[in-house]
Design an enzyme around this catalytic site. Structure first.
Site, short mmCIF file in Angstrom:
data_model
loop_
_atom_site.label_atom_id
_atom_site.label_comp_id
_atom_site.label_asym_id
_atom_site.label_seq_id
_atom_site.Cartn_x
_atom_site.Cartn_y
_atom_site.Cartn_z
N GLU A 1 0.75 -1.09 -0.17
CA GLU A 1 0.12 0.13 -0.15
C GLU A 1 0.92 1.42 0.14
OE1 GLU A 1 -3.46 1.10 -0.10
OE2 GLU A 1 -2.28 3.08 0.18
N ILE B 1 -23.34 3.09 1.78
CA ILE B 1 -24.56 2.14 1.35
C ILE B 1 -24.24 0.87 0.96
CG2 ILE B 1 -26.59 2.23 0.20
CD1 ILE B 1 -26.29 4.88 1.81
N HIS C 1 -25.75 -1.30 -1.31
CA HIS C 1 -26.87 -1.46 -2.38
C HIS C 1 -27.62 -2.44 -2.52
CE1 HIS C 1 -25.92 2.84 -3.34
NE2 HIS C 1 -24.52 2.30 -3.51
N CYS D 1 -17.36 18.59 17.20
CA CYS D 1 -16.27 19.56 17.24
C CYS D 1 -15.21 19.05 16.14
CB CYS D 1 -15.74 19.86 18.63
SG CYS D 1 -14.46 18.95 19.04
#
Ligand SMILES: Cc1cc2nc3c(=O)[nH]c(=O)nc-3n(C[C@H](O)[C@H](O)[C@H](O)COP(=O)(O)OP(=O)(O)OC[C@H]3O[C@@H](n4cnc5c(N)ncnc54)[C@H](O)[C@@H]3O)c2cc1C
Length: 479
Positions: free
Chosen positions: A34, A50, A52, A437
């Site tokens: 990575e 989401i 789906h 915050c």
């Protein structure tokens, strides 16, 4: 260090990590490389979250198949990996009589894809489910199998599970070249040459570049930006389902949804972006988000905004998920735009099948598919929490007041498998800094804990690795 592997996976987003977890079921030496400092730093960190239902993609495409299968697998995966996931259902809202046919078309597409429980609801039924929906609503497509998930925990837990089953990870290691060798592939990554029998390209927006290094059949990815606004948890209950407009060629449109943690999320836009890494939130983007939400819901108190963010879709020109072996054990996962989050368990399964049969891998005798999230005292009952604090007083010291996150949780996030090394790493594992915050109060405290636990000097702590140091110098001499 022995740099010879059976399989190297490029990219530690949900795609790479889901494949790594599936392949960790086999006897093989596997490495995930990575370029950034942590898992979940690419598209997987900035999306709608989401799961789906699967009525969007064209029947017969890999996008459709992976969506449906991923949705099916998500319940068990979320249970096994302790991922916050709620099947709250979705509504595609029609606000114009003339668009009714579009809803019928989506319904038919959903049936062809095998989506369960789809229904077209009339105006009254929609209003009963969602009182704050626009008064212009005509009807809506209801999909009860859609849900909301924590995208960070999904990505991190897939990686933790792969790692606990023997997969190695190297961070801050960018792949810059790939060449074929007698025994497979030589990958130039960071300052090293890595050897591998097979390579899996799961590099998100950069997957075309990785592929184009080894093939004359070129791909082209456009980074398509989606801007969002996130609203305070005080609005919980304003909507209870994922509310979509009717989709267009560019995407699913501006949705309004509760997140799995009870915030309200609006967005995303779909704007072609020059950079594949930097995704600036623009005034124009925010204006489009505000305009889009107002068409489908009424009276959303948008002043309750706590932050804005944006993510980059890896849109390949074909518009399809490309999941295949290109040549000689070089496998591509290219064009993994939405519904890539939903599809990742299915992509993991599909790619692991392809790779394991090609390499004739043998299943391990022992494999542990279960992982636990950071312990959360404020989700426990009082008795359990008291007991935890008695045994570990650090769970009684609150560091992030907005999200009630304790020192114990932050320490766990740092010490655990593939633990956090930056402020964002802690944030994604614990939610410290995700509240109202936005880390204004807790960031210095989290930095102190990070420094103490990792040995990284306080002034070297970063927001998200690289040059993103928080401190530039001292305002006073130490003496
Ligand atoms: C605005 C938006 C909304 C979305 N909403 C949803 C949704 O609600 N539901 C859904 O299912 N999907 C959604 N998606 C899609 C989903 O987020 C993606 O499909 C998914 O996160 C892609 O994961 P990935 O692992 O393929 O890519 P990424 O998460 O981008 O991971 C790729 C990784 O590869 C690394 N990398 C790249 N090049 C190199 C290199 N040369 N060397 C080493 N490492 C490298 C990157 O640093 C990165 O970490 C959305 C996407 C966007 C942008």
């Amino acid at each position: 260090m022995d740099n010879s592997y059976d399989i190297i996976i490029i990219g530690a987003g949900v795609t790479g990590c889901a494949i790594a977890r599936e392949l960790s079921k086999y006897e093989a030496r596997i490495l995930v490389v990575e370029k950034d400092e942590d898992v979940c730093t690419g598209t997987s960190k900035a999306n709608s979250g989401i799961v789906h239902a699967g009525y969007d993609a064209k029947p017969g495409t890999l996008k459709a198949k992976m969506n449906i299968r991923g949705n099916e697998l998500m319940t068990d995966l979320a249970k096994d990996l302790d991922i916050p996931f709620k099947r709250i259902g979705s509504l595609v809202v029609c606000i114009d009589e003339e668009q009714k046919q579009g809803i019928e078309d989506l319904y038919q597409r959903g049936l062809a894809n095998g989506v369960q429980g789809l229904k077209i609801l009339n105006r009254d039924e929609v209003k009963e489910l969602e009182p704050n929906i626009s008064d212009n609503v005509v009807c809506a497509l209801f999909a009860p199998t859609a849900g909301v998930i924590c995208p960070f925990r999904l990505n991190i837990a897939l990686a933790e599970c792969a790692c606990q089953n023997g997969v190695e990870f190297r961070f801050n290691t960018e792949v810059t070249d790939i060449n074929e060798s007698e025994n497979g592939w030589i990958i130039s990554a960071g300052n090293e040459k890595l050897n591998s029998k097979a390579v899996i390209n799961a590099a998100g927006c950069h997957a075309d570049e990785m592929h184009n290094l080894i093939s004359d059949n070129k791909y082209h990815i456009t980074a398509r930006r989606g801007d969002y606004i996130l609203l305070d948890r005080a609005l919980e209950g304003f909507v209870n389902h994922v509310i979509f407009p009717q989709p267009t060629k560019l995407g699913k449109g501006i949705l309004v949804t509760p997140t799995v943690h009870g915030n309200t999320l609006i967005g995303p836009t779909a704007i072609d972006n020059d950079s594949k890494d930097e995704a600036p939130v623009t005034a124009d983007g925010i204006a489009k988000v505000l305009e889009g939400q107002a068409k489908n819901v009424t009276g959303l108190p948008v002043k309750q905004v706590i932050t804005g963010f944006s993510g980059l879709r890896a849109h390949e020109d074909s518009g399809e998920f490309i999941l295949k072996e290109e040549i000689n054990c070089f496998f591509d996962c290219v064009g993994i735009e939405s519904p890539g989050l939903t599809a990742c368990p299915a992509i993991g399964e599909y790619m692991a099948d392809l790779v394991s049969s090609k390499l004739q891998l043998v299943i391990k005798q022992q494999w542990n598919g279960i992982c636990h999230d950071v312990k959360k005292p404020f989700e426990m009952d009082e008795k359990e929490r008291d007991q935890l604090i008695k045994e570990h007083p650090e769970y009684g010291r609150i560091i992030c007041r907005c999200e009630t996150i304790t020192e114990g949780e932050i320490i766990d996030a740092i010490r655990r498998t593939l633990g956090a090394r930056s402020l964002d790493g802690v944030k994604r594992r614990t939610r410290a800094g995700m509240g109202r915050c936005q880390g204004g109060f807790c960031s210095p405290k989290v930095m102190e804990i990070l420094s103490r636990e990792t040995g990284i000097p306080f002034n070297e702590i970063t927001k998200n690795g690289g040059n993103s140091k928080i401190l530039t110098g001292r305002t006073k001499n130490e003496s």
